[in-house]
Scaffold this motif. Structure first.
Motif, short mmCIF file in Angstrom:
data_model
loop_
_atom_site.label_atom_id
_atom_site.label_comp_id
_atom_site.label_asym_id
_atom_site.label_seq_id
_atom_site.Cartn_x
_atom_site.Cartn_y
_atom_site.Cartn_z
N ASN A 88 -10.92 5.83 3.51
CA ASN A 88 -9.85 5.18 2.94
C ASN A 88 -10.24 3.74 2.89
N LEU A 113 0.90 -1.26 -0.08
CA LEU A 113 -0.07 0.01 0.11
C LEU A 113 1.05 1.33 0.14
N GLY A 144 -7.86 1.47 1.62
CA GLY A 144 -6.49 0.56 1.59
C GLY A 144 -6.23 -0.14 2.76
N ASP A 147 -3.94 10.69 2.84
CA ASP A 147 -4.89 9.38 3.10
C ASP A 147 -4.54 8.73 4.30
N THR A 187 -9.01 1.61 -3.68
CA THR A 187 -7.71 0.96 -3.77
C THR A 187 -8.30 -0.60 -3.51
N ASP A 240 -2.20 4.50 -3.24
CA ASP A 240 -3.47 4.61 -2.42
C ASP A 240 -3.38 6.19 -2.02
N MET A 253 0.74 4.71 -0.06
CA MET A 253 0.00 5.65 0.54
C MET A 253 0.43 6.89 0.85
#
Length: 307
Positions: free
Chosen positions: A118, A106, A120, A112, A245, A194, A108
């Protein structure tokens, strides 16, 4: 906690102590509010001006974003599902074992991190932290761990899920459907970018630059035939051919399941468990909005994208 994040957290806590004022966060992005905001921003700008290059500035920006989010979530958010404690959904998430030759990363964006909607985060809730590893954009320790793993696996076992018109991509069938001998120790590494679509271009560019340095070649990218996920009802994407995601993972596992050498691994069932977790998140966020008297739909940002 990454060293630079820990340093900024300590500096902000010291500032709070010296000012005898409690830190408050809120509004769009959970920014620092109140009297401390002016003092902290002045200190932040002064530190930013001393940094020599764009790489140092990126690292500092990322660390500060994460530090603020960590401090802002104290005593408020569940650290597993990132929802307020009264809306915690952890007990409703059903865990599942991912095929042990797949490793998700991930990647990210700091903006986020700890974001309630979110998706993910669902991957390590479902598959565990070893199957779905978090790598925060601009955080040195995280990025080094990820790239060391890629170096060990080799370029041919690393793919990025990124359906961008300016990036050379292949479908799952093109990437995995041909003749292939699977080595006993082989691991398939999938990078999931992400972040918002506006941030994803910079994130992809950083990945590609690092791949060029490591392998002297571009980073292989995969595009999926998936559409919008259930989360589109609450958090619409810029267009229907883009997804969240978790939705991308669902599409990837479903498409891998259709490849003959993978269809006995239960990847379709693993995709279904992720899809169920998206439904749980959507229900939790929807119930919270209803309880707070907020709308459960978002305005269409561009009507033409949804027609």
């Amino acid at each position: 906690m990454p060293a630079q994040v820990a340093e900024i957290v300590e500096e902000m806590v010291d500032l709070e102590r010296q000012s005898d004022a409690h830190m408050k966060f809120g509004g769009l992005g959970g920014k620092l509010k109140g009297d401390l905001r002016t003092q902290e921003e002045k200190k932040h700008r002064a530190k930013y001006k001393t940094l020599d290059d764009s790489e140092q500035k990126l690292r500092f920006f990322s660390a500060r974003q994460i530090a603020c989010r960590l401090l802002g979530s104290r005593g408020y958010l569940c650290q597993k599902c990132w929802l307020p404690h009264e809306d915690c959904m952890c007990s409703r998430i059903v865990p599942c074992n991912l095929w042990d030759k797949i490793q998700f990363w991930l990647y990210m964006h700091p903006k986020d991190f700890l974001r309630q909607n979110n998706t993910g985060k669902l991957l390590w809730q479902v598959f565990g932290i070893n199957a779905a590893k978090l790598c925060l954009f601009g955080i040195t320790e995280h990025e080094e761990i990820m790239w060391n793993a890629f170096m060990h696996s080799g370029r041919n076992n690393v793919w990025c899920l990124y359906p961008n018109k300016n990036t050379s991509t292949k479908s799952v069938e093109e990437s995995f459907g041909g003749p292939h001998q699977t080595d006993a120790g082989e691991t398939f590494n999938f990078i999931l970018i992400d972040g918002t679509w506006s941030n994803s271009a910079a994130m992809c560019r950083r990945l590609k630059e690092r791949a060029e340095l490591m392998w002297g070649d571009d980073l292989p990218c995969i595009s999926l035939a998936t559409g919008a996920s259930a989360m589109h009802k609450l958090r619409p994407q810029p267009s229907w051919d883009r997804t969240c995601t978790a939705g991308a993972v669902i599409g990837l596992l479903d498409e891998l399941h259709l490849v003959s050498r993978f269809n006995s691994l239960g990847l379709d069932k693993q995709a279904q468990v992720v899809e169920n977790s998206v439904d749980v998140l959507l229900a939790s966020l929807t119930n919270r909005r209803v309880r707070m008297g907020r709308s459960i739909t978002r305005r269409q940002r561009n009507h033409n994208d949804f027609c």
